[in-house]
Motif scaffolding. Sequence first.
Motif, mmCIF file in Angstrom:
data_model
loop_
_atom_site.group_PDB
_atom_site.id
_atom_site.type_symbol
_atom_site.label_atom_id
_atom_site.label_comp_id
_atom_site.label_asym_id
_atom_site.label_seq_id
_atom_site.Cartn_x
_atom_site.Cartn_y
_atom_site.Cartn_z
ATOM 1 N N PHE A 192 1.822 50.181 54.300
ATOM 2 C CA PHE A 192 1.370 48.904 53.760
ATOM 3 C C PHE A 192 0.849 49.101 52.344
ATOM 4 O O PHE A 192 0.176 50.095 52.035
ATOM 5 C CB PHE A 192 0.277 48.306 54.644
ATOM 6 N N ASN A 193 1.172 48.155 51.485
ATOM 7 C CA ASN A 193 0.815 48.207 50.070
ATOM 8 C C ASN A 193 0.007 46.957 49.756
ATOM 9 O O ASN A 193 0.546 45.854 49.738
ATOM 10 C CB ASN A 193 2.098 48.270 49.225
ATOM 11 N N ILE A 211 7.191 37.416 47.064
ATOM 12 C CA ILE A 211 5.740 37.470 47.039
ATOM 13 C C ILE A 211 5.236 38.799 47.585
ATOM 14 O O ILE A 211 5.827 39.395 48.472
ATOM 15 C CB ILE A 211 5.102 36.314 47.834
ATOM 16 N N PRO A 212 4.114 39.291 47.060
ATOM 17 C CA PRO A 212 3.429 40.435 47.649
ATOM 18 C C PRO A 212 2.428 39.953 48.688
ATOM 19 O O PRO A 212 2.208 38.757 48.853
ATOM 20 C CB PRO A 212 2.708 41.046 46.447
ATOM 21 N N ALA A 213 1.816 40.895 49.397
ATOM 22 C CA ALA A 213 0.721 40.586 50.304
ATOM 23 C C ALA A 213 -0.491 41.393 49.886
ATOM 24 O O ALA A 213 -0.368 42.506 49.373
ATOM 25 C CB ALA A 213 1.101 40.890 51.750
ATOM 26 N N SER A 214 -1.661 40.828 50.120
ATOM 27 C CA SER A 214 -2.884 41.498 49.688
ATOM 28 C C SER A 214 -4.067 40.946 50.460
ATOM 29 O O SER A 214 -3.981 39.928 51.143
ATOM 30 C CB SER A 214 -3.099 41.296 48.184
ATOM 31 N N ALA A 219 5.407 46.211 46.169
ATOM 32 C CA ALA A 219 5.978 47.170 45.219
ATOM 33 C C ALA A 219 6.620 46.444 44.039
ATOM 34 O O ALA A 219 6.446 46.834 42.869
ATOM 35 C CB ALA A 219 6.992 48.063 45.923
ATOM 36 N N HIS A 220 7.351 45.376 44.334
ATOM 37 C CA HIS A 220 8.007 44.588 43.283
ATOM 38 C C HIS A 220 6.979 43.997 42.316
ATOM 39 O O HIS A 220 7.238 43.880 41.105
ATOM 40 C CB HIS A 220 8.825 43.469 43.936
ATOM 41 N N ALA A 221 5.804 43.652 42.822
ATOM 42 C CA ALA A 221 4.793 42.981 42.000
ATOM 43 C C ALA A 221 4.259 43.864 40.884
ATOM 44 O O ALA A 221 3.626 43.363 39.950
ATOM 45 C CB ALA A 221 3.642 42.496 42.876
ATOM 46 N N VAL A 222 4.498 45.181 40.962
ATOM 47 C CA VAL A 222 4.055 46.095 39.899
ATOM 48 C C VAL A 222 5.197 47.002 39.426
ATOM 49 O O VAL A 222 4.976 48.130 38.986
ATOM 50 C CB VAL A 222 2.840 46.936 40.347
ATOM 51 N N HIS A 223 6.429 46.515 39.536
ATOM 52 C CA HIS A 223 7.600 47.259 39.042
ATOM 53 C C HIS A 223 7.743 48.623 39.716
ATOM 54 O O HIS A 223 8.146 49.604 39.087
ATOM 55 C CB HIS A 223 7.512 47.460 37.522
ATOM 56 N N GLY A 233 8.136 51.005 49.088
ATOM 57 C CA GLY A 233 8.276 49.698 49.718
ATOM 58 C C GLY A 233 9.349 49.629 50.766
ATOM 59 O O GLY A 233 9.347 48.727 51.603
ATOM 60 N N SER A 234 10.311 50.545 50.752
ATOM 61 C CA SER A 234 11.365 50.582 51.765
ATOM 62 C C SER A 234 11.643 52.035 52.124
ATOM 63 O O SER A 234 11.251 52.956 51.400
ATOM 64 C CB SER A 234 12.640 49.893 51.263
#
Length: 561
Positions: A59-60, A456-459, A507-511, A517-518
Amino acid sequence: MFLDALYTNGSFYTQDGRRPHAHSVGIHNGRIVSLDNDLPASLFSGVFDLGGAAVVPGFNDAHCHLSYVGQSLVQADLRPAACGTMDELLAAVERACLAAPEGAWVQGAGYDQNHLGNQHPTAEQLDAVSHGHPVWLMHNSRHMGVANTAAFERAGYPGRRNVTAPDGGAAPADAAGRAIGLLQETARALVMDAIPGPGVEDVADMVGAGSAALLELGVTSITEPGLGAPQHIGHSLSDIAGYQAARDVGKLGVRATVMPYLTTLHGLGDADGAGDGDVDAANGEVSRMGLDLGMRSGFGDEWLRLGPAKILSDGSLIGRSAFMCCDYQHAASEPAGNRGLLQFPAQELRRRVIGAHRAGWQVATHAIGDAALDVVLDIFEEAQQLYPRPDARHRVEHVNVAGDDQIKRLASLGLIPVPQGRFISELGDGAARALGPERTRLAYRVKSLLDAGIEIPASSDAPVVSGDPLLNIHDLVNRRTSSGADFVPEERISVAQAVRAYTVGSAHAVHEEHYKGSLAPGMLADFVALTEDIYKVPAKDIGDVRVKATVLGGELVHGSL
């Protein structure tokens, strides 16, 4: 030559569309080298049986105050789960004061006035239990706090008199002109500046303690938003040095992307003559703003790297300081006509954001209220018009209140909203009271963001609410408040969508999606084995699923197999 490890007999949900499921993952030098039968088991020096467990990528948490998670472990715990009434909160403060060395500051965090009869503690209430200690209590939003009289006196305000709030803040006073104790937004600095700040080693200890707590929850990566500007957010100017110190001695247990606060950036001496982020009157250009030697987002490695620059545009929804287009629902204890406030004048926010954008920074702007969101959207749109940059992935943190047109605009501008699912249960009842029934339907929207085509990311925003990803996923899927009320149920999403947000999306949200992420060959070997298959348990039971084991870089760092 043997490869490092083979984890087998698992049900891997890889989040890779090319091979969405696997039963075995081979690892070497911290990265995945094979799935299933790509390579024979005989090539691996260690083989670990997962016993059929469901496995997802680590989880990120895309918005997690890791250092504050660690700090909260040594402060008085004032969260509603620990202190459900004002009497319980005051008793907890008194216990902390009795245990503290004579004259030492006593701090607590996590209180929520919505669980205390819609009342904040007052300075006089804290005086009665403080035994002479200066006391500072941080609201769970971290956008406000309460100080006692001794704390105000340490800060240079004897008798709590002549307390004047700076722009972007508030310090309510009683009829006699004495501060009542509550300090909102930028006014927090009036007292917080008097509290001895943590040093580099202290921050390293916080990072270490927070890392250990999050690894138990299956969190293998975080992004900490806002460091280095204690008058706004962060501990000291040396916050990132604290992260580096934690890494040097092995205390940094999770992969960390850190966001310097935007006020720590300065002008980079542009040849056009513009000063420290100012607009050049001759040509209308905004000068570049950055850190020394031009460092910007992306500097670092897979363990510790610079992420976006973070800035607050407004305040808190449950604290009723987020900037709204309409009045908050009037509460008997509060003045009518409140719409919150901006932390910075719009033009100041504009020059800082555009200056950072021009220098190549990814920018993350906190915007909770819908009026603040409009201000932020306008600035990001202008930034791209003035200085076009492909795939900038600027972020809007929280987006707690947003209309349909605003969501469409987020998507069209290529912005990344960063929501927090756990807000729904822990803060949802208070949010509904603040907004009223008609506007509550605009709150904590997630499905609408996905429907607009946004990754979207999750946080969690921990320690504002729990940092447990499984509880967060539970709320994204079920959308019920702590009182059991449905909260905008049309915004529920599926388990698959929630897990993707917590892995690929973050992961996508910070390049960083090209290496985390996978679970695929070449990707980092970070994953989590669960006690039950989160994709198959009833939705109402998702929160009961626990982490069986956390694997980071191919190494077991929590739990057992």
